[in-house]
Design an enzyme around this catalytic site. Structure first.
Site, PDB file in Angstrom:
ATOM      1  N   ALA A  26      71.456  92.562  54.015  1.00  0.00           N
ATOM      2  CA  ALA A  26      72.289  93.774  53.951  1.00  0.00           C
ATOM      3  C   ALA A  26      71.356  94.955  54.218  1.00  0.00           C
ATOM      4  O   ALA A  26      70.798  95.545  53.299  1.00  0.00           O
ATOM      5  CB  ALA A  26      72.928  93.877  52.577  1.00  0.00           C
ATOM      6  N   GLY A  60      69.549 102.033  48.182  1.00  0.00           N
ATOM      7  CA  GLY A  60      69.586 100.573  48.333  1.00  0.00           C
ATOM      8  C   GLY A  60      71.004 100.059  48.254  1.00  0.00           C
ATOM      9  O   GLY A  60      71.968 100.824  48.385  1.00  0.00           O
ATOM     10  N   ASN A  61      71.154  98.767  48.071  1.00  0.00           N
ATOM     11  CA  ASN A  61      72.492  98.194  47.889  1.00  0.00           C
ATOM     12  C   ASN A  61      72.393  97.009  46.933  1.00  0.00           C
ATOM     13  O   ASN A  61      71.304  96.644  46.498  1.00  0.00           O
ATOM     14  CB  ASN A  61      73.111  97.806  49.238  1.00  0.00           C
ATOM     15  CG  ASN A  61      72.266  96.785  49.978  1.00  0.00           C
ATOM     16  OD1 ASN A  61      72.105  95.664  49.519  1.00  0.00           O
ATOM     17  ND2 ASN A  61      71.699  97.182  51.115  1.00  0.00           N
ATOM     18  N   PHE A  62      73.538  96.414  46.602  1.00  0.00           N
ATOM     19  CA  PHE A  62      73.583  95.407  45.532  1.00  0.00           C
ATOM     20  C   PHE A  62      73.280  93.981  45.993  1.00  0.00           C
ATOM     21  O   PHE A  62      73.431  93.042  45.224  1.00  0.00           O
ATOM     22  CB  PHE A  62      74.957  95.432  44.857  1.00  0.00           C
ATOM     23  CG  PHE A  62      75.226  96.710  44.105  1.00  0.00           C
ATOM     24  CD1 PHE A  62      74.438  97.066  43.028  1.00  0.00           C
ATOM     25  CD2 PHE A  62      76.255  97.561  44.489  1.00  0.00           C
ATOM     26  CE1 PHE A  62      74.667  98.238  42.330  1.00  0.00           C
ATOM     27  CE2 PHE A  62      76.504  98.738  43.800  1.00  0.00           C
ATOM     28  CZ  PHE A  62      75.701  99.079  42.715  1.00  0.00           C
TER      29      PHE A  62
END
Ligand code: CTP
Length: 404
Positions: free
Chosen positions: A276, A208-210
């Site tokens: 994102a 995943g990402n932030f």
């Protein structure tokens, strides 16, 4: 009469400005609204519940429980088309900012799904105190509208900032909010993607990402405030929006986001892709938890479907497509390349190099990059203000399209 038939919950808290609220109620009713009034215990020292009940033609509620009966705060929160907290004292503001729930006003506020308008009133030093500044920032970040305070004589005898907005100005503000003239995007459909995507590796892990989805939600709300019907395709995040013009579709992976977005795009006039999205996903999702065996682990990843590029291919000349670019080097050059490759009408560039901008922050520093060499940079601003800038530019692009 934009307020005709609108249901307004007015919450009055403990400030001397509460003496103006019977007048405020009368003006709201004159403008066609239905008003139900709530008070805190402190408010009743400044204004008579009997006066408020008489002008609102409804009993005034001041407690979650009333003898042996229960005042249903959820029902009140759902009934309202708008909640107005006027005057909002420093103490009540602090409670709203921190989610406290020790009276009926707080309980209704926490249950409300409608837009909330806050008219603060306090002495200038309290108004300027850093904790008040922080609380105002916080409640704004939750999507509430804060009305400007006035300058003039205060209860302390000092002259300064902190007076509650006048009843006339409050009624004007609400009227403008509900007015169709202020809804230039009414009748239009918009698609917004926001948040991260999670790409499953096995039953317990993901890539995943932030991203938190703050920017996507702010854009969806800015479009919805201007009257657009918004479909928000939102990746995994704990943040939510309850705006009545927004339908949220929660998704997890890039593929799910792709499916929901391509479907919604067909009816959309505007699409803003701020999510994102993971660029790669595991080629296979392991059915069982991957056990650690060797000292290294190789993952085979494959490209996710590119939503922006796909929508860019099917875009008609009536549709506006806006993409985001998060770059770390040669930002403008990469953003222009992205816009051309993906056939977007506009790219919102944010650089990770700017302090306070990007994932998780409440603020963002954006540059808009459009066709024909258009480029405009903005200073660091709240994500809500950045969203308003983007939506204003979308309006300009739609206007330019119509006049070509
Ligand atoms: N995007 C998308 N689908 C993907 C990847 C990205 O719709 N699978 C969208 C994002 O929502 C954003 C824009 O494309 O609006 C730019 O995303 P980014 O990942 O920065 O661009 P890429 O083209 O993947 O470029 P690179 O990773 O090479 O920087």
């Amino acid at each position: 009469m934009p307020l005709a038939g609108k249901k307004i919950v007015l919450a009055v808290t403990g400030s001397i400005a509460a003496y103006k609220t019977p007048q405020l109620v009368r003006q709201l009713i004159k403008a066609g609204a239905q008003v139900r009034v709530l008070t805190t215990a402190a408010a009743e020292a400044f204004v008579s519940p009997l006066a408020l009940a008489t002008v609102s033609k409804n009993p005034v509620l001041n407690s979650v429980t009333d003898g042996s009966s229960w005042n249903n705060h959820v029902e009140l929160g759902l009934w309202a088309d708008a909640m107005l907290i006027a005057p909002c004292s420093a103490n009540s503001l602090a409670k709203l900012a921190n989610g406290l729930c020790d009276n009926l006003v707080c309980a209704v506020y926490l249950s409300a799904r409608c837009p909330v308008f806050v008219a603060p009133a306090m002495d200038e030093d309290m108004w300027l105190h850093p904790s008040t500044r922080e609380n105002i920032k916080r409640i704004r970040s939750y999507g509430n509208q804060v009305l400007a305070v006035g300058h003039g004589e205060l209860a302390s005898g000092l002259i300064g900032e902190g007076r509650m907005a006048e009843p006339d100005d409050i009624v004007d503000h609400l009227s403008r909010y509900f007015s169709d003239d202020n809804k230039p995007l009414k009748g239009l459909q918009a698609l917004v993607t926001g948040g991260p995507t999670y790409e499953r590796l096995d039953p317990v892990r993901f890539i995943g990402n932030f991203s938190t989805g703050k920017m996507g939600i702010a854009i969806a709300e800015a479009l919805a405030d201007k009257g657009a019907s918004v479909c928000l395709v939102l990746g995994p995040t704990h943040l939510r929006t309850y705006h009545p013009n927004i339908k949220t579709i929660q998704v997890e992976s890039a593929t799910e986001m792709y499916d929901a977005s391509t479907k919604a795009f067909v009816q959309s006039d505007i699409a803003v892709l701020s999510a994102a999205v993971a660029d790669y996903m595991p080629e296979e999702i392991a059915a069982e938890k991957i056990k650690k065996t060797d000292s290294t682990l190789q993952l085979q990843l494959t490209k996710t479907p590119d939503i922006l590029a796909t929508l860019g291919k099917s875009k008609t000349h009536n549709q506006l497509l806006i993409g985001f670019a998060l770059e770390t080097t040669n930002e403008v050059e990469h953003a222009i390349d992205k816009m051309n490759r993906k056939n977007a009408d506009l790219i919102v560039l944010n650089s990770l190099r700017d302090e306070g901008a990007g994932f998780g922050h409440d603020s963002n520093k954006i540059t808009l990059i459009g066709r024909d060499g258009f480029q405009r940079s903005y200073p660091l601003q709240s994500k809500q203000d950045a969203a308003a800038v983007i939506v204003n530019h979308i309006q300009e692009l739609r206007h330019a399209e119509k006049t070509v």
